[in-house]
Write a protein that holds these residues in place. Structure first.
Motif, short mmCIF file in Angstrom:
data_model
loop_
_atom_site.label_atom_id
_atom_site.label_comp_id
_atom_site.label_asym_id
_atom_site.label_seq_id
_atom_site.Cartn_x
_atom_site.Cartn_y
_atom_site.Cartn_z
N LEU A 133 35.56 54.60 5.26
CA LEU A 133 35.26 55.92 4.72
C LEU A 133 33.85 56.32 5.13
O LEU A 133 32.90 55.55 4.95
N SER A 134 33.73 57.51 5.70
CA SER A 134 32.42 58.07 6.00
C SER A 134 32.06 58.97 4.82
O SER A 134 32.67 60.02 4.61
N LEU A 135 31.10 58.54 4.02
CA LEU A 135 30.74 59.25 2.79
C LEU A 135 29.97 60.53 3.09
O LEU A 135 29.25 60.60 4.08
N PRO A 136 30.08 61.53 2.21
CA PRO A 136 29.23 62.72 2.35
C PRO A 136 27.77 62.30 2.20
O PRO A 136 27.46 61.30 1.54
N ALA A 137 26.87 63.05 2.83
CA ALA A 137 25.44 62.70 2.80
C ALA A 137 24.94 62.54 1.37
O ALA A 137 24.07 61.71 1.09
N GLU A 138 25.46 63.33 0.43
CA GLU A 138 25.03 63.25 -0.97
C GLU A 138 25.32 61.88 -1.57
O GLU A 138 24.58 61.41 -2.44
N PHE A 139 26.37 61.20 -1.14
CA PHE A 139 26.77 59.93 -1.73
C PHE A 139 26.50 58.72 -0.83
O PHE A 139 27.14 57.68 -0.96
N ALA A 140 25.56 58.84 0.08
CA ALA A 140 25.19 57.69 0.92
C ALA A 140 24.70 56.56 0.03
O ALA A 140 23.96 56.78 -0.93
N VAL A 141 25.13 55.34 0.30
CA VAL A 141 24.76 54.19 -0.54
C VAL A 141 23.61 53.43 0.12
O VAL A 141 23.80 52.43 0.77
N ALA A 159 19.44 57.57 -7.38
CA ALA A 159 20.16 58.39 -6.40
C ALA A 159 20.46 57.55 -5.16
O ALA A 159 19.67 56.70 -4.77
N HIS A 160 21.62 57.78 -4.58
CA HIS A 160 22.09 57.04 -3.41
C HIS A 160 22.29 55.57 -3.72
O HIS A 160 21.68 54.69 -3.13
N SER A 161 23.17 55.28 -4.67
CA SER A 161 23.49 53.90 -4.99
C SER A 161 24.93 53.82 -5.46
O SER A 161 25.62 54.83 -5.56
N ALA A 162 25.38 52.61 -5.74
CA ALA A 162 26.77 52.42 -6.16
C ALA A 162 26.85 51.36 -7.24
O ALA A 162 26.10 50.38 -7.23
N PHE A 163 27.78 51.58 -8.20
CA PHE A 163 28.15 50.57 -9.20
C PHE A 163 29.46 49.98 -8.72
O PHE A 163 30.42 50.71 -8.49
N VAL A 164 29.53 48.68 -8.60
CA VAL A 164 30.79 48.02 -8.25
C VAL A 164 31.02 46.92 -9.27
O VAL A 164 30.25 45.97 -9.36
N ARG A 165 32.08 47.05 -10.05
CA ARG A 165 32.48 46.04 -11.03
C ARG A 165 33.97 45.81 -10.86
O ARG A 165 34.77 46.69 -11.14
N GLY A 166 34.33 44.64 -10.38
CA GLY A 166 35.74 44.36 -10.11
C GLY A 166 36.23 45.31 -9.04
O GLY A 166 35.69 45.36 -7.94
N HIS A 167 37.23 46.12 -9.38
CA HIS A 167 37.78 47.08 -8.42
C HIS A 167 37.38 48.51 -8.78
O HIS A 167 37.94 49.45 -8.24
N ARG A 168 36.42 48.66 -9.69
CA ARG A 168 35.92 49.99 -10.05
C ARG A 168 34.63 50.26 -9.27
O ARG A 168 33.73 49.43 -9.25
N VAL A 169 34.59 51.44 -8.66
CA VAL A 169 33.43 51.83 -7.86
C VAL A 169 33.00 53.23 -8.27
O VAL A 169 33.81 54.16 -8.26
N VAL A 170 31.72 53.38 -8.65
CA VAL A 170 31.15 54.69 -8.97
C VAL A 170 29.94 54.88 -8.07
O VAL A 170 29.05 54.03 -8.02
N LEU A 171 29.91 56.00 -7.36
CA LEU A 171 28.81 56.33 -6.46
C LEU A 171 27.87 57.30 -7.15
O LEU A 171 28.31 58.25 -7.81
N VAL A 172 26.57 57.08 -7.00
CA VAL A 172 25.56 57.96 -7.59
C VAL A 172 24.91 58.72 -6.44
O VAL A 172 24.26 58.13 -5.58
N GLY A 173 25.11 60.03 -6.43
CA GLY A 173 24.64 60.85 -5.32
C GLY A 173 23.29 61.47 -5.57
O GLY A 173 22.85 61.64 -6.70
N ARG A 182 20.94 64.79 -3.85
CA ARG A 182 20.89 65.92 -2.94
C ARG A 182 19.48 66.13 -2.42
O ARG A 182 18.51 65.85 -3.12
N GLU A 183 19.38 66.64 -1.21
CA GLU A 183 18.09 66.94 -0.58
C GLU A 183 17.30 67.92 -1.45
O GLU A 183 17.86 68.90 -1.96
N GLY A 184 16.02 67.64 -1.67
CA GLY A 184 15.16 68.53 -2.43
C GLY A 184 15.28 68.38 -3.94
O GLY A 184 14.73 69.20 -4.68
N ARG A 185 16.00 67.37 -4.40
CA ARG A 185 16.17 67.18 -5.84
C ARG A 185 15.79 65.75 -6.20
O ARG A 185 16.21 64.81 -5.55
N ARG A 186 15.00 65.62 -7.26
CA ARG A 186 14.62 64.27 -7.72
C ARG A 186 15.72 63.71 -8.60
O ARG A 186 16.27 64.41 -9.43
#
Length: 172
Positions: free
Chosen positions: A83-91, A99-113, A115-119
């Protein structure tokens, strides 16, 4: 005469045995003198980061991720995908919840996005590990913080704090 031959033969065998026991050992791996041979070479589906590792590396889920690339390795009972992720969700961050990280627990995955110009985080998204696509997306208000919650009513907690109060939202 015959006895003498047996003595010489027995003496020779004894000398050979003793010298074999005290002969120098051959080089061993890790002693500095041995040169390891390449046993196999496998092409990696995702290039590692500058430190030689991956931000997402889950053997249980079969996931490897770095930058905008997220790959599920094929294995027993699981289909591989890329999967090529959108720039907002790059890990790219090794710190989950930023921002730009991922939670992986077992088979659950949540991406933290982010955006450019936002803290801070701009949105979170859930990954469907079977299909290799983003299953849902939730926009975050500026200044929100994201936490992983292991039990109870939700899996991901989002805190929106303003002076004097915080609003906590749980997402499963």
């Amino acid at each position: 005469m015959r006895r003498r031959r047996w003595r010489w033969l027995l003496g020779g065998v004894l000398v050979l045995l003793v010298t074999g026991c005290f002969a120098p050992q051959g080089p061993m791996f890790g002693d500095g003198s041995a040169v390891p041979e390449e046993a196999s070479r496998v092409r990696m589906p995702v290039w590692p980061g500058p430190d030689g590792g991956w931000v997402v590396n889950s053997t249980e889920a079969g996931l490897l991720g770095q930058g905008r690339a997220l790959v599920r390795l094929s294995g027993p009972g699981r289909r591989g995908w890329r999967l090529s992720l959108p720039a907002e969700f790059a890990v790219t961050s090794p710190q989950p919840g930023t921002a730009h990280s991922a939670f992986v627990r077992g088979h659950r995955v949540v991406l933290v996005g982010g955006r450019e110009g936002r803290r801070g985080p701009s949105a979170i998204a859930g990954l469907d590990p079977e299909q290799g696509r983003l299953a849902w997306r939730h926009e975050l208000v500026p200044g929100s913080r994201v936490f992983l919650y292991e039990g109870g009513f939700a899996r991901v907690l989002v805190a929106d704090c303003r002076p004097g109060s915080c609003r906590l939202t749980g997402l499963d």
